[in-house]
Design an enzyme around this catalytic site. Structure first.
Site, PDB file in Angstrom:
ATOM      1  N   ASP A  27       0.861  -1.192   0.000  1.00 39.92           N
ATOM      2  CA  ASP A  27       0.000   0.000   0.000  1.00 39.92           C
ATOM      3  C   ASP A  27       0.894   1.237   0.000  1.00 39.92           C
ATOM      4  O   ASP A  27       2.077   1.151   0.339  1.00 39.92           O
ATOM      5  CB  ASP A  27      -0.919   0.034   1.237  1.00 39.92           C
ATOM      6  CG  ASP A  27      -1.871   1.234   1.207  1.00 39.92           C
ATOM      7  OD1 ASP A  27      -2.557   1.433   0.187  1.00 39.92           O
ATOM      8  OD2 ASP A  27      -1.920   2.000   2.194  1.00 39.92           O
ATOM      9  N   SER A  28       0.321   2.371  -0.380  1.00 39.26           N
ATOM     10  CA  SER A  28       1.078   3.616  -0.340  1.00 39.26           C
ATOM     11  C   SER A  28       1.510   3.939   1.093  1.00 39.26           C
ATOM     12  O   SER A  28       2.499   4.630   1.297  1.00 39.26           O
ATOM     13  CB  SER A  28       0.205   4.759  -0.870  1.00 39.26           C
ATOM     14  OG  SER A  28      -0.958   4.869  -0.074  1.00 39.26           O
ATOM     15  N   TYR A  59      -0.926   8.486  -2.402  1.00 28.65           N
ATOM     16  CA  TYR A  59      -0.942   8.324  -3.854  1.00 28.65           C
ATOM     17  C   TYR A  59      -2.213   8.924  -4.474  1.00 28.65           C
ATOM     18  O   TYR A  59      -2.268   9.161  -5.677  1.00 28.65           O
ATOM     19  CB  TYR A  59      -0.943   6.833  -4.224  1.00 28.65           C
ATOM     20  CG  TYR A  59       0.395   6.112  -4.178  1.00 28.65           C
ATOM     21  CD1 TYR A  59       1.512   6.652  -3.556  1.00 28.65           C
ATOM     22  CD2 TYR A  59       0.526   4.862  -4.772  1.00 28.65           C
ATOM     23  CE1 TYR A  59       2.713   5.953  -3.522  1.00 28.65           C
ATOM     24  CE2 TYR A  59       1.716   4.162  -4.752  1.00 28.65           C
ATOM     25  CZ  TYR A  59       2.813   4.712  -4.122  1.00 28.65           C
ATOM     26  OH  TYR A  59       3.989   4.019  -4.099  1.00 28.65           O
ATOM     27  N   GLY A  60      -3.247   9.085  -3.637  1.00 25.71           N
ATOM     28  CA  GLY A  60      -4.606   9.350  -4.120  1.00 25.71           C
ATOM     29  C   GLY A  60      -4.780  10.522  -5.065  1.00 25.71           C
ATOM     30  O   GLY A  60      -5.660  10.511  -5.916  1.00 25.71           O
ATOM     31  N   CYS A  90      -4.222  -1.600  -2.168  1.00 28.58           N
ATOM     32  CA  CYS A  90      -4.385  -0.150  -2.347  1.00 28.58           C
ATOM     33  C   CYS A  90      -5.276   0.042  -3.571  1.00 28.58           C
ATOM     34  O   CYS A  90      -4.932  -0.422  -4.673  1.00 28.58           O
ATOM     35  CB  CYS A  90      -3.013   0.470  -2.574  1.00 28.58           C
ATOM     36  SG  CYS A  90      -3.057   2.225  -2.990  1.00 28.58           S
ATOM     37  N   ASN A  91      -6.403   0.692  -3.385  1.00 26.81           N
ATOM     38  CA  ASN A  91      -7.323   0.892  -4.512  1.00 26.81           C
ATOM     39  C   ASN A  91      -6.737   1.815  -5.562  1.00 26.81           C
ATOM     40  O   ASN A  91      -6.925   1.612  -6.760  1.00 26.81           O
ATOM     41  CB  ASN A  91      -8.645   1.485  -3.998  1.00 26.81           C
ATOM     42  CG  ASN A  91      -9.446   0.463  -3.247  1.00 26.81           C
ATOM     43  OD1 ASN A  91     -10.212  -0.271  -3.839  1.00 26.81           O
ATOM     44  ND2 ASN A  91      -9.250   0.374  -1.939  1.00 26.81           N
ATOM     45  N   THR A  92      -6.011   2.836  -5.096  1.00 30.75           N
ATOM     46  CA  THR A  92      -5.464   3.808  -6.042  1.00 30.75           C
ATOM     47  C   THR A  92      -4.465   3.129  -6.976  1.00 30.75           C
ATOM     48  O   THR A  92      -4.514   3.306  -8.198  1.00 30.75           O
ATOM     49  CB  THR A  92      -4.793   4.962  -5.268  1.00 30.75           C
ATOM     50  OG1 THR A  92      -5.708   5.426  -4.272  1.00 30.75           O
ATOM     51  CG2 THR A  92      -4.428   6.090  -6.187  1.00 30.75           C
ATOM     52  N   GLU A 175      -4.019   9.395   8.026  1.00 37.88           N
ATOM     53  CA  GLU A 175      -2.580   9.130   8.156  1.00 37.88           C
ATOM     54  C   GLU A 175      -1.952  10.004   9.243  1.00 37.88           C
ATOM     55  O   GLU A 175      -0.995   9.617   9.887  1.00 37.88           O
ATOM     56  CB  GLU A 175      -1.863   9.365   6.825  1.00 37.88           C
ATOM     57  CG  GLU A 175      -2.177   8.332   5.768  1.00 37.88           C
ATOM     58  CD  GLU A 175      -1.021   7.373   5.476  1.00 37.88           C
ATOM     59  OE1 GLU A 175       0.131   7.806   5.521  1.00 37.88           O
ATOM     60  OE2 GLU A 175      -1.292   6.191   5.190  1.00 37.88           O
ATOM     61  N   CYS A 209     -11.321   2.445  -0.326  1.00 35.37           N
ATOM     62  CA  CYS A 209      -9.960   2.891   0.014  1.00 35.37           C
ATOM     63  C   CYS A 209      -9.619   2.134   1.286  1.00 35.37           C
ATOM     64  O   CYS A 209     -10.421   2.100   2.230  1.00 35.37           O
ATOM     65  CB  CYS A 209      -9.929   4.398   0.258  1.00 35.37           C
ATOM     66  SG  CYS A 209      -8.341   4.952   0.935  1.00 35.37           S
ATOM     67  N   HIS A 211      -7.779   2.728   3.637  1.00 33.69           N
ATOM     68  CA  HIS A 211      -7.651   3.525   4.865  1.00 33.69           C
ATOM     69  C   HIS A 211      -9.002   3.711   5.576  1.00 33.69           C
ATOM     70  O   HIS A 211      -9.044   3.963   6.774  1.00 33.69           O
ATOM     71  CB  HIS A 211      -7.130   4.932   4.535  1.00 33.69           C
ATOM     72  CG  HIS A 211      -5.662   5.008   4.292  1.00 33.69           C
ATOM     73  ND1 HIS A 211      -5.059   4.465   3.192  1.00 33.69           N
ATOM     74  CD2 HIS A 211      -4.667   5.579   5.016  1.00 33.69           C
ATOM     75  CE1 HIS A 211      -3.762   4.706   3.237  1.00 33.69           C
ATOM     76  NE2 HIS A 211      -3.499   5.384   4.338  1.00 33.69           N
TER      77      HIS A 211
HETATM   78  N1  DGL Z   1      -5.091   3.210   0.738  1.00 34.78           N
HETATM   79  C1  DGL Z   1      -5.072   3.660  -0.590  1.00 34.78           C
HETATM   80  C2  DGL Z   1      -6.302   3.186  -1.331  1.00 34.78           C
HETATM   81  O1  DGL Z   1      -6.865   2.152  -1.002  1.00 34.78           O
HETATM   82  C3  DGL Z   1      -4.921   5.112  -0.888  1.00 34.78           C
HETATM   83  C4  DGL Z   1      -4.160   5.984  -0.048  1.00 34.78           C
HETATM   84  C5  DGL Z   1      -3.469   7.091  -0.779  1.00 34.78           C
HETATM   85  O2  DGL Z   1      -4.100   8.058  -1.216  1.00 34.78           O
HETATM   86  O3  DGL Z   1      -2.269   6.928  -0.900  1.00 34.78           O
HETATM   87  O4  DGL Z   1      -6.715   3.821  -2.269  1.00 34.78           O
END
Ligand code: DGL
Length: 290
Positions: A27-28, A59-60, A90-92, A175, A209, A211
């Site tokens: 994940d990011s 990363y978003g 990580c979805n992004t 975060e 996401c 998070h």
């Molecule tokens: N946890 C990441 C996701 O599922 C995104 C977090 C980020 O923006 O880096 O998209």
């Protein structure tokens, strides 16, 4: 002993199938820990290697090119560690980088290795949760703009109506451990009100996401009680279990000593202080340079 990789050209490597290795989970930052936790609970015999690219998170809101470049770099690191299977928790990264990596890079870099994401397993199951056929998706700007959820859900549940809302402030607030503040409440409520304004019959909201499960209780305070909130961890763990059963050629390269290791591209002290909240138990990480 065989080297895990061979330098082919410049910074391009070809990864050999060496010995067994851990399942890589990426994940990011900390979000993927909410998925890893469920994987370890479901499949405790395997070894796991978790990497948070905290130095470059979030990363978003980054471009396709940047997310792709960062994700590919991290995947190559996992391959060098001997991982045959890497899960993008990580979805992004799943939305912006996975398809290109699967279709273009893997064949050149490591044809025997696999990289899987979290969007496909989630979209295969999401239709099971709704009665009205109207679902809401909450994700980062990158995930929402990619339209990955809309496209994937259409394949499995063409009759569903899907509404999306990007929540660019949520990951930074989580975060930075600021999600229990009046400022966080403002942004959380604002995005939820917006999503629910798209349709009065949304009865299911997907936290797209990794998070967001951290603020599930907070989200519940701002939505009507009949709405089902879906987190991905359990779904992804279930899907990993099915994948390993269905792919013995990959499973046989996954080592099984029941270990879980954590690495971060930023401060390991910060990772240890913050990560436990996501993993639901204390953890110790090591810093790595990519
Ligand atoms: N946890 C990441 C996701 O599922 C995104 C977090 C980020 O923006 O880096 O998209």
């Amino acid at each position: 002993m065989q080297e895990p990789y061979t330098r082919v050209y410049g910074s391009l490597y070809f990864y050999n199938m060496a010995d067994k290795g851990p399942i890589g989970v990426f994940d990011s930052g900390y979000g993927g820990l909410t998925v890893l936790k469920e994987m370890v609970a479901k499949l405790p015999l395997y070894d796991y290697l978790y990497m948070g690219d905290n130095a470059r998170a979030p990363y978003g809101s980054r471009s396709f090119e940047t997310v792709y470049h960062y994700t590919l770099e991290c995947i190559q690191w996992f391959f060098k560690q001997g991982c045959t299977l890497v899960i993008l928790a990580c979805n992004t990264a799943s939305a912006k980088a996975l398809r290109t990596i699967q279709q273009n890079d893997l064949e050149k870099l490591a044809p025997g290795k696999r990289v899987l994401g979290v969007i496909r397993p989630t979209t295969e199951r999401i239709g099971e949760f709704t009665k009205t056929g109207n679902i809401g998706i909450l994700g980062t700007k990158g995930t929402v703009q990619s339209k990955s959820y809309l496209l994937e859900i259409e394949k499995f549940y063409p009759l569903l109506n899907v509404y999306q809302e990007a929540c660019p402030m949520w990951v930074p607030l989580i975060e930075n451990n600021l999600d229990n503040s009046a400022g966080a409440d403002y942004f959380i409520k604002q995005n939820l009100d917006c999503l629910l304004s798209y349709s009065k019959t949304i009865d299911t909201i997907l936290l797209a996401c990794t998070h967001y499960p951290l603020i599930a209780n907070k989200i519940r305070e701002f939505i009507p009680g009949h709405i089902t909130l879906v987190s991905q961890g359990g779904i992804v763990a279930e899907s990993l279990s099915e994948y390993l059963q269905g792919h013995p050629e990959i499973e046989s390269y996954c080592s099984k000593n029941g270990t879980v290791e954590f690495v971060t591209t930023d401060s390991s002290e910060d990772f240890d202080n913050n990560g436990g909240r996501f993993y639901n138990s204390p953890l110790r990480s090591t810093h790595i340079d990519l």
